[in-house]
Design a protein around this motif. Structure first.
Motif, PDB file in Angstrom:
ATOM      1  N   GLU A  40     -11.166   7.951   5.624  1.00  0.00           N
ATOM      2  CA  GLU A  40     -10.866   9.383   5.671  1.00  0.00           C
ATOM      3  C   GLU A  40      -9.517   9.629   6.339  1.00  0.00           C
ATOM      4  OE1 GLU A  40     -13.682  10.521   3.344  1.00  0.00           O
ATOM      5  OE2 GLU A  40     -12.413  12.010   4.345  1.00  0.00           O
ATOM      6  N   ALA A  41      -9.221   8.904   7.396  1.00  0.00           N
ATOM      7  CA  ALA A  41      -7.924   9.044   8.061  1.00  0.00           C
ATOM      8  C   ALA A  41      -6.795   8.615   7.129  1.00  0.00           C
ATOM      9  CB  ALA A  41      -7.899   8.205   9.334  1.00  0.00           C
ATOM     10  N   MET A  42      -7.026   7.561   6.369  1.00  0.00           N
ATOM     11  CA  MET A  42      -6.007   7.093   5.425  1.00  0.00           C
ATOM     12  C   MET A  42      -5.756   8.125   4.331  1.00  0.00           C
ATOM     13  SD  MET A  42      -7.191   3.103   5.050  1.00  0.00           S
ATOM     14  CE  MET A  42      -7.083   1.965   6.469  1.00  0.00           C
ATOM     15  N   LYS A  43      -6.822   8.705   3.808  1.00  0.00           N
ATOM     16  CA  LYS A  43      -6.666   9.704   2.740  1.00  0.00           C
ATOM     17  C   LYS A  43      -5.981  10.972   3.248  1.00  0.00           C
ATOM     18  CE  LYS A  43     -11.051   9.392   1.383  1.00  0.00           C
ATOM     19  NZ  LYS A  43     -12.309   9.598   0.599  1.00  0.00           N
ATOM     20  N   TRP A 102      -3.092   7.817   9.019  1.00  0.00           N
ATOM     21  CA  TRP A 102      -3.074   6.413   9.430  1.00  0.00           C
ATOM     22  C   TRP A 102      -1.649   6.000   9.778  1.00  0.00           C
ATOM     23  CZ3 TRP A 102      -7.225   3.552  10.525  1.00  0.00           C
ATOM     24  CH2 TRP A 102      -7.024   2.185  10.786  1.00  0.00           C
ATOM     25  N   LEU A 103      -1.437   5.493  10.979  1.00  0.00           N
ATOM     26  CA  LEU A 103      -0.111   5.109  11.432  1.00  0.00           C
ATOM     27  C   LEU A 103      -0.056   3.612  11.697  1.00  0.00           C
ATOM     28  CD1 LEU A 103       0.571   7.996  13.992  1.00  0.00           C
ATOM     29  CD2 LEU A 103       1.296   7.861  11.594  1.00  0.00           C
ATOM     30  N   VAL A 104       1.111   3.029  11.548  1.00  0.00           N
ATOM     31  CA  VAL A 104       1.294   1.610  11.843  1.00  0.00           C
ATOM     32  C   VAL A 104       1.301   1.416  13.357  1.00  0.00           C
ATOM     33  CG1 VAL A 104       2.798  -0.401  11.585  1.00  0.00           C
ATOM     34  CG2 VAL A 104       2.625   1.275   9.736  1.00  0.00           C
ATOM     35  N   THR A 105       0.468   0.498  13.845  1.00  0.00           N
ATOM     36  CA  THR A 105       0.432   0.168  15.273  1.00  0.00           C
ATOM     37  C   THR A 105       0.416  -1.355  15.417  1.00  0.00           C
ATOM     38  OG1 THR A 105      -1.976   0.010  15.523  1.00  0.00           O
ATOM     39  CG2 THR A 105      -0.999   2.229  15.639  1.00  0.00           C
ATOM     40  N   GLN A 150     -11.049  -6.714   9.181  1.00  0.00           N
ATOM     41  CA  GLN A 150     -11.860  -6.533   7.980  1.00  0.00           C
ATOM     42  C   GLN A 150     -12.193  -5.062   7.722  1.00  0.00           C
ATOM     43  OE1 GLN A 150     -15.887  -7.855   7.848  1.00  0.00           O
ATOM     44  NE2 GLN A 150     -16.280  -7.610  10.024  1.00  0.00           N
ATOM     45  N   HIS A 151     -12.386  -4.276   8.786  1.00  0.00           N
ATOM     46  CA  HIS A 151     -12.713  -2.866   8.593  1.00  0.00           C
ATOM     47  C   HIS A 151     -11.511  -2.086   8.052  1.00  0.00           C
ATOM     48  CE1 HIS A 151     -16.143  -3.988  11.169  1.00  0.00           C
ATOM     49  NE2 HIS A 151     -16.758  -2.989  10.579  1.00  0.00           N
ATOM     50  N   ARG A 152     -10.315  -2.447   8.489  1.00  0.00           N
ATOM     51  CA  ARG A 152      -9.114  -1.780   7.981  1.00  0.00           C
ATOM     52  C   ARG A 152      -8.899  -2.091   6.498  1.00  0.00           C
ATOM     53  NH1 ARG A 152      -7.994  -3.850  13.067  1.00  0.00           N
ATOM     54  NH2 ARG A 152      -7.556  -2.266  14.649  1.00  0.00           N
ATOM     55  N   LEU A 153      -9.093  -3.347   6.125  1.00  0.00           N
ATOM     56  CA  LEU A 153      -8.904  -3.735   4.730  1.00  0.00           C
ATOM     57  C   LEU A 153      -9.956  -3.090   3.828  1.00  0.00           C
ATOM     58  CD1 LEU A 153      -8.061  -7.530   5.202  1.00  0.00           C
ATOM     59  CD2 LEU A 153      -6.482  -5.705   4.540  1.00  0.00           C
ATOM     60  N   ALA A 154     -11.202  -3.074   4.281  1.00  0.00           N
ATOM     61  CA  ALA A 154     -12.259  -2.441   3.488  1.00  0.00           C
ATOM     62  C   ALA A 154     -12.014  -0.944   3.354  1.00  0.00           C
ATOM     63  CB  ALA A 154     -13.620  -2.692   4.139  1.00  0.00           C
ATOM     64  N   ALA A 155     -11.424  -0.335   4.382  1.00  0.00           N
ATOM     65  CA  ALA A 155     -11.128   1.101   4.328  1.00  0.00           C
ATOM     66  C   ALA A 155     -10.042   1.412   3.299  1.00  0.00           C
ATOM     67  CB  ALA A 155     -10.699   1.592   5.707  1.00  0.00           C
ATOM     68  N   ILE A 156      -9.087   0.497   3.133  1.00  0.00           N
ATOM     69  CA  ILE A 156      -8.047   0.694   2.114  1.00  0.00           C
ATOM     70  C   ILE A 156      -8.691   0.761   0.733  1.00  0.00           C
ATOM     71  CG2 ILE A 156      -6.057  -0.382   0.983  1.00  0.00           C
ATOM     72  CD1 ILE A 156      -5.295  -1.521   3.735  1.00  0.00           C
ATOM     73  N   ILE A 157      -9.654  -0.133   0.491  1.00  0.00           N
ATOM     74  CA  ILE A 157     -10.367  -0.119  -0.793  1.00  0.00           C
ATOM     75  C   ILE A 157     -11.158   1.175  -0.938  1.00  0.00           C
ATOM     76  CG2 ILE A 157     -12.163  -1.268  -2.147  1.00  0.00           C
ATOM     77  CD1 ILE A 157     -11.313  -3.889  -0.767  1.00  0.00           C
ATOM     78  N   PRO A 186      -2.597   3.213  -0.661  1.00  0.00           N
ATOM     79  CA  PRO A 186      -1.914   2.145   0.084  1.00  0.00           C
ATOM     80  C   PRO A 186      -1.539   2.606   1.483  1.00  0.00           C
ATOM     81  CG  PRO A 186      -0.373   3.219  -1.400  1.00  0.00           C
ATOM     82  CD  PRO A 186      -1.720   3.846  -1.648  1.00  0.00           C
ATOM     83  N   VAL A 187      -1.638   1.706   2.450  1.00  0.00           N
ATOM     84  CA  VAL A 187      -1.181   1.989   3.802  1.00  0.00           C
ATOM     85  C   VAL A 187      -0.438   0.769   4.321  1.00  0.00           C
ATOM     86  CG1 VAL A 187      -3.105   3.535   4.332  1.00  0.00           C
ATOM     87  CG2 VAL A 187      -3.296   1.125   4.908  1.00  0.00           C
ATOM     88  N   GLU A 188       0.385   0.992   5.323  1.00  0.00           N
ATOM     89  CA  GLU A 188       1.103  -0.113   5.944  1.00  0.00           C
ATOM     90  C   GLU A 188       0.315  -0.641   7.133  1.00  0.00           C
ATOM     91  OE1 GLU A 188       5.692   1.330   4.901  1.00  0.00           O
ATOM     92  OE2 GLU A 188       5.066   0.935   6.974  1.00  0.00           O
TER      93      GLU A 188
END
Length: 260
Positions: free
Chosen positions: A21-24, A28-31, A47-54, A59-61
């Motif tokens: 939801e934050a990504m959409k 979502w910021l690069v840290t 793993q949670h960040r990668l699954a959230a991208i899917i 796309p996020v950085e």
């Protein structure tokens, strides 16, 4: 990248959805907290960040780390912070939740026996949990003992397992079978037998907490009562009362001559 996720804990979908939801939303910021692979190419963090991208479909950085030493996973921070049970589960330990609680209890007995065992100041790090288990590998053998004593007396399971381990370690050459048989069964014990009194005290405490979750801060009291009863039994001392105040020091485990 997720195909390399072979040593992580189970995925938490609420965490994944929150990240997505934050990504959409574009929040979502690069840290410095990104994803990491060890020297064998295994995903050890993120793993949670990668699954959230899917899940988000956008796309996020992310910061990506490689060549992380395989043994450092227990001190890594993550989006969903690993607890001690997660760390032990990743290492292949069985019943990792109870084992982690038992290890924590042993660490507290060794390092802050006379202070409170709840709150921020009593925190035990994942790294300390791993190190303590390495120092006390036989703790694993007391998982079933803790389950059995807790079922028979109403003790907190982790307190029962840790206390049983500690009295056994303090009396390695003694036959503690009668002690364990007495507190688990209680049949035929004389009125002032410490094992019988311990059972009665624990039953009374359990009745007061019917419908309640036993609290972590109760662990110290349970361990102390266990040790007091054990000490009385070990020295063949009849007892008429078994009490422990939070202000009391943790009793030292008896290493004296034990009853046959």
């Amino acid at each position: 990248m997720l195909e390399a996720n072979t040593t992580n804990r189970p995925l938490s979908m609420p965490v994944v959805r929150a990240f997505a939801e934050a990504m959409k939303r574009g929040d979502w910021l690069v840290t410095h907290q990104g994803i990491a692979f060890d020297t064998d190419g295994v995903l050890v963090d993120g793993q949670h960040r990668l699954a959230a991208i899917i899940e988000a479909g956008v796309p996020v950085e992310l910061t990506v780390f490689t060549e992380v030493a395989p043994g450092t996973f227990d001190v890594l921070d993550t989006g969903k912070r690993r607890n001690a049970a997660d760390v032990l589960a990743i290492e292949g330990e069985k019943n990792s939740t109870m084992l982690a609680a038992m290890v924590r209890t042993v660490w507290l007995c060794e390092n802050r026996p006379d202070l409170g065992w709840s709150g921020g100041k009593s925190a035990v790090t994942n790294h300390q949990i791993v190190q303590t288990l390495q120092q006390h590998p036989k703790l694993r053998e007391f998982l079933s003992v803790g389950e059995r004593v807790a079922a028979a007396t109403g003790m907190i399971k982790s307190a029962a397992g840790a206390a049983s381990y500690l009295v056994t370690q303090a009396n390695k050459r003694a036959d503690l079978g009668p002690w364990f048989d007495g507190i688990v069964d209680g049949a035929g014990l004389p009125r002032q037998d410490p094992r019988l009194l311990f059972r009665r005290v624990m039953f009374a405490m359990a009745r007061k907490q019917v419908g309640q979750v036993q609290r972590r801060r109760d662990t110290r009291e349970h361990v102390a009562l266990y040790v007091k009863a054990f000490n009385a039994w070990a020295t063949s001392e009849p007892v008429t009362a078994l009490r422990f105040s939070p202000r009391e020091a943790m009793p030292t485990i008896s290493r004296g001559v034990l009853p046959s």
